[in-house]
Design an enzyme around this catalytic site. Structure first.
Site, PDB file in Angstrom:
ATOM      1  CG  ASN A  15      -6.790  21.707 -29.211  1.00 35.31           C
ATOM      2  OD1 ASN A  15      -6.397  21.031 -28.277  1.00 35.31           O
ATOM      3  ND2 ASN A  15      -7.770  21.289 -29.998  1.00 35.31           N
ATOM      4  CB  CYS A  84      -8.659  18.623 -23.043  1.00 38.95           C
ATOM      5  SG  CYS A  84      -8.183  19.585 -24.485  1.00 38.95           S
ATOM      6  CG  ASN A 193      -6.013  11.884 -28.393  1.00 39.97           C
ATOM      7  OD1 ASN A 193      -7.130  11.593 -28.814  1.00 39.97           O
ATOM      8  ND2 ASN A 193      -5.821  12.724 -27.404  1.00 39.97           N
ATOM      9  CD  GLU A 217      -7.106  16.593 -29.958  1.00 42.68           C
ATOM     10  OE1 GLU A 217      -7.733  16.316 -28.902  1.00 42.68           O
ATOM     11  OE2 GLU A 217      -6.848  17.751 -30.303  1.00 42.68           O
ATOM     12  NE  ARG A 218      -9.813   9.691 -26.377  1.00 47.13           N
ATOM     13  CZ  ARG A 218     -10.018   9.105 -25.207  1.00 47.13           C
ATOM     14  NH1 ARG A 218     -10.382   7.842 -25.147  1.00 47.13           N
ATOM     15  NH2 ARG A 218      -9.865   9.763 -24.084  1.00 47.13           N
ATOM     16  CB  CYS A 226      -3.384  17.283 -29.144  1.00 44.81           C
ATOM     17  SG  CYS A 226      -3.908  16.102 -27.871  1.00 44.81           S
ATOM     18  CB  THR A 228      -2.951  15.214 -23.252  1.00 46.31           C
ATOM     19  OG1 THR A 228      -3.925  15.072 -24.306  1.00 46.31           O
ATOM     20  CG2 THR A 228      -3.602  15.861 -22.036  1.00 46.31           C
TER      21      THR A 228
END
Length: 288
Positions: A15, A84, A193, A217-218, A226, A228
């Site tokens: 990421n 994040c 998300n 992920e939005r 990701c 979170t």
């Protein structure tokens, strides 16, 4: 007028982020400029953007008076996001390598739009306390390309919104086409998300739960990881598993493996995320 800015590129389990140091809060980058920096063909490339700024230098820092540094996080499309999990570990790595914060003691408080997060150093990277997690009894139906029917999703909040969907097996997880955005009904006010998870077999081994996950992920699309989202996925599966479920989890994502653990405190259950964070190169770029 074109402007030259220095940057660093970093990632946490794939990421990846563009990092720009702006300690005094002098940069005012538009959403289009952030998106240009994160563009993988015409810019540096990244899932997100991290601006390193002193909390006292920007208005957002008023909500995090106990933190010297504030993580101004943007999604890859330039939109503002609350938090994040991979990004804050990469942010911590940057602070440590730049000599801006000392993580060798009790850890460092870092400001975010979802409040102050406490980050400590670990053997393989950093661990961040995401705070008290929340869920609701609401059900969101999720449609995704590759799934024959809509599936129920579990809302989880760990500082930003997530919808977690359980799948039957690895084949279903592999069949997903996340180049298309999943459709949510009802759609959360600020989006979410979406995580798709498959439990390991056995689910628990030596007291540690294990799952595999993919995420949309939005403001970004599918990413290799990701932070979170990993945390939300572990919390959802733990919630579904019942009272005997463990408080430690291993989550495999396309970019690697992250750890999640739960601590019970006076104000509720805190979710903590741990894993690697690396800086890979630095340079300069001309920004129109």
């Amino acid at each position: 007028m074109p402007q030259t800015i220095a940057f660093t590129k970093g990632h946490g389990t794939g990421n990846d982020f563009v990092i720009v140091s702006d300690p005094d809060g002098e940069l005012d980058l538009s959403a289009d400029q952030v998106a240009a920096l994160c563009d993988r063909r015409f810019g540096i490339g990244g899932d997100g953007f991290l601006r390193v700024v002193r909390a006292a230098a920007i208005n957002a820092g008023r909500n995090t008076p106990d933190a010297e540094w504030f993580m101004d996080y943007r999604n890859g499309d330039g939109s503002v996001a609350e938090m994040c999990g991979n990004g804050i570990r990469v942010f911590a790595r940057y602070l440590a390598q730049a000599g801006l914060a000392d993580f060798d003691g009790a850890g460092v408080a870092i400001g975010t739009r979802s409040g102050t997060k406490h980050v400590t150093r670990t053997e393989d990277g950093f661990e961040v306390d995401l705070g008290v997690w929340r869920t609701t009894t609401d059900e969101v139906l999720v449609r995704a390309r590759g799934l024959s029917v809509a599936r129920p999703g579990q809302p989880i909040d760990v500082g930003n919104p997530h919808i977690v969907v359980a799948l039957a097996d690895e084949a279903e997880l592999e069949s997903l086409d996340l180049s298309y955005q999943p459709l949510l009904n009802p759609e959360p006010p600020h989006g979410a998300n979406v995580e798709f998870v498959v439990p390991a077999d056995p689910l628990v081994h030596h007291g540690v739960g294990a799952i595999r996950m993919r995420v949309f992920e939005r403001g970004v699309g599918e990413t290799l990881s990701c932070g979170t989202g990993v945390t939300a996925a572990a919390l959802a599966v733990r919630n579904w598993a019942g009272e005997a479920a463990p408080d430690r989890w291993r989550v495999d994502v396309p970019g690697g493996t992250l750890g999640v653990r739960i601590e019970r405190r006076d104000d509720g259950e805190h979710a903590l995320l741990s894993g690697p964070a690396l800086l890979v190169f630095s340079g300069e770029i001309v920004l129109a």
